[in-house]
Design a protein around this motif. Sequence first.
Motif, mmCIF file in Angstrom:
data_model
loop_
_atom_site.group_PDB
_atom_site.id
_atom_site.type_symbol
_atom_site.label_atom_id
_atom_site.label_comp_id
_atom_site.label_asym_id
_atom_site.label_seq_id
_atom_site.Cartn_x
_atom_site.Cartn_y
_atom_site.Cartn_z
ATOM 1 N N THR A 302 20.187 -22.297 -30.300
ATOM 2 C CA THR A 302 18.909 -22.040 -29.628
ATOM 3 C C THR A 302 19.138 -21.366 -28.282
ATOM 4 O O THR A 302 18.486 -20.375 -27.948
ATOM 5 C CB THR A 302 18.134 -23.370 -29.414
ATOM 6 N N LEU A 303 20.089 -21.904 -27.512
ATOM 7 C CA LEU A 303 20.345 -21.323 -26.197
ATOM 8 C C LEU A 303 20.842 -19.881 -26.326
ATOM 9 O O LEU A 303 20.423 -19.003 -25.568
ATOM 10 C CB LEU A 303 21.349 -22.166 -25.400
ATOM 11 N N LEU A 304 21.723 -19.653 -27.292
ATOM 12 C CA LEU A 304 22.259 -18.300 -27.465
ATOM 13 C C LEU A 304 21.120 -17.326 -27.800
ATOM 14 O O LEU A 304 21.075 -16.199 -27.305
ATOM 15 C CB LEU A 304 23.322 -18.283 -28.574
ATOM 16 N N GLU A 305 20.179 -17.793 -28.609
ATOM 17 C CA GLU A 305 19.030 -16.968 -28.976
ATOM 18 C C GLU A 305 18.165 -16.663 -27.747
ATOM 19 O O GLU A 305 17.716 -15.526 -27.551
ATOM 20 C CB GLU A 305 18.205 -17.703 -30.037
ATOM 21 N N ILE A 336 26.371 -26.433 -22.082
ATOM 22 C CA ILE A 336 26.323 -25.490 -23.207
ATOM 23 C C ILE A 336 26.618 -24.067 -22.726
ATOM 24 O O ILE A 336 27.327 -23.314 -23.391
ATOM 25 C CB ILE A 336 24.958 -25.552 -23.943
ATOM 26 N N VAL A 337 26.088 -23.711 -21.541
ATOM 27 C CA VAL A 337 26.380 -22.385 -20.982
ATOM 28 C C VAL A 337 27.892 -22.223 -20.848
ATOM 29 O O VAL A 337 28.461 -21.197 -21.254
ATOM 30 C CB VAL A 337 25.699 -22.189 -19.603
ATOM 31 N N ASN A 338 28.560 -23.255 -20.316
ATOM 32 C CA ASN A 338 30.019 -23.182 -20.146
ATOM 33 C C ASN A 338 30.729 -23.033 -21.478
ATOM 34 O O ASN A 338 31.687 -22.267 -21.595
ATOM 35 C CB ASN A 338 30.537 -24.417 -19.412
ATOM 36 N N LYS A 339 30.262 -23.763 -22.487
ATOM 37 C CA LYS A 339 30.912 -23.680 -23.793
ATOM 38 C C LYS A 339 30.746 -22.275 -24.389
ATOM 39 O O LYS A 339 31.709 -21.689 -24.894
ATOM 40 C CB LYS A 339 30.349 -24.731 -24.756
ATOM 41 N N LEU A 362 23.353 -14.495 -16.901
ATOM 42 C CA LEU A 362 23.908 -14.720 -18.240
ATOM 43 C C LEU A 362 23.664 -13.502 -19.118
ATOM 44 O O LEU A 362 22.533 -13.037 -19.242
ATOM 45 C CB LEU A 362 23.239 -15.947 -18.885
ATOM 46 N N SER A 363 24.732 -12.980 -19.719
ATOM 47 C CA SER A 363 24.546 -11.848 -20.625
ATOM 48 C C SER A 363 25.409 -12.021 -21.866
ATOM 49 O O SER A 363 26.436 -12.702 -21.836
ATOM 50 C CB SER A 363 24.871 -10.536 -19.911
ATOM 51 N N ALA A 370 23.393 -7.669 -33.272
ATOM 52 C CA ALA A 370 24.473 -8.283 -34.054
ATOM 53 C C ALA A 370 24.403 -9.806 -33.946
ATOM 54 O O ALA A 370 24.597 -10.528 -34.930
ATOM 55 C CB ALA A 370 25.832 -7.780 -33.566
ATOM 56 N N VAL A 371 24.093 -10.290 -32.742
ATOM 57 C CA VAL A 371 24.018 -11.738 -32.526
ATOM 58 C C VAL A 371 22.796 -12.320 -33.244
ATOM 59 O O VAL A 371 22.907 -13.289 -34.011
ATOM 60 C CB VAL A 371 23.948 -12.066 -31.008
ATOM 61 N N LEU A 372 21.632 -11.706 -33.001
ATOM 62 C CA LEU A 372 20.396 -12.251 -33.590
ATOM 63 C C LEU A 372 20.433 -12.218 -35.124
ATOM 64 O O LEU A 372 20.035 -13.166 -35.789
ATOM 65 C CB LEU A 372 19.179 -11.476 -33.082
ATOM 66 N N GLU A 373 20.967 -11.141 -35.667
ATOM 67 C CA GLU A 373 21.071 -10.995 -37.123
ATOM 68 C C GLU A 373 21.896 -12.138 -37.711
ATOM 69 O O GLU A 373 21.560 -12.699 -38.758
ATOM 70 C CB GLU A 373 21.756 -9.658 -37.403
ATOM 71 N N ARG A 374 22.979 -12.507 -37.006
ATOM 72 C CA ARG A 374 23.870 -13.552 -37.523
ATOM 73 C C ARG A 374 23.388 -14.961 -37.208
ATOM 74 O O ARG A 374 23.867 -15.928 -37.794
ATOM 75 C CB ARG A 374 25.295 -13.338 -36.979
#
Length: 376
Positions: A302-305, A336-339, A362-363, A370-374
């Motif tokens: 979720t955070l990555l999204e 989670i940001v650190n991980k 954060l970027s 590529a990220v969202l697709e996966r």
Amino acid sequence: MADDPEEGMLSWDESVFRDEHVFEIDYVPETFKHREGQTQSLTYALRPAVRGSRPLNVMVRGPPGTGKTTAIQKLFDEVGAQTSDVRTIRVNCQVNATRYSVFSRLFEGTFDYEPPSSGISFKKLFGQIAEKLVEEDKVLVVALDDINYLFYENEASDTLYSLLRAHEEYPGAKIGVVVVSSDPALDVIDELDSRVQSVFRPEDVYFPVYDQPEIVDILDERVKRGFNDGVIARDTLEYVAELTADSGDLRVGIDLLRRAGLNAEMRASRTVERQDVEEAYEKSKYINLSRSLSGLTDTERTLLEVIAHHDGEQAGDVYDVFHEETELGYTRYSEIVNKLDQLGLIDADYAEVDGRGRSRSLSLSYEKDAVLERLE
């Protein structure tokens, strides 16, 4: 070539592959090239175990796709062929990222069945493993593969401490540890508690990135075993090796060969051409991304999204969106940001912000699509 798609593919019994399994990521090659020195060091460290003593502990380091896991699997197979008095267990820490789940895996490797799911205490779990070792007079060699995942969850010190001090609590228990890290930015020894540092003095075995001639050599071996004769020309193979060398990860090349072969079959071609490789590379270059994502929890995904949709924004602003979606607090968010940062999925950079002092932006480390697709 006919336009009818049915005729546009090779029929079921025709294939460019002799053995497609050769191109799978977990395939252990029969000939393991360009790692003689590393294999020798590992053998030297484990030799005492074959003689019934506790082996030397080892730290294996190197970027992903440099042969670390294969070296350990081959070594463990060899030890198994030499003697039945050594039990070797490889734990994938991406899957088993806590001390308890590492020991559940060791329990399973010791008793050949899983520990009761009702959950027994760690002490009892550990006690049963140690007692069985002493009773059978066996040496246990544990490989903590991708131990960096234990560090991301702050579980590494406790896990190692339990393994390294086992003989104090259970006299006669002989346990050796091989830790494997694929995170070049992680200083394993530095990051461990002082109580662990005082007992953990491992032999250091480093696996560098393969150079291009080595990659050609290794991939050529896979081609011979995996493809039918004449499927891929030498210059096409060298092109695959070039792309692989750019990524620094041999697994990209192995995946690339498999996908290029499938692309050729889709075109009803009995040979793999450069265009098949080019198309395949669009997917294969993300093999590390896919692998990192597969180990994430729902919250981490979720955070990555959220970061993907708010690329380059301040950590505080990203937190507001994340909090709205998950209701989690800032401490957990920060962890989670650190991980995600340690996994190389995002870059968390400190920058001076007008009137606000230092703040993190954060970027994403990969292309957004590529990220969202996966993640879907």
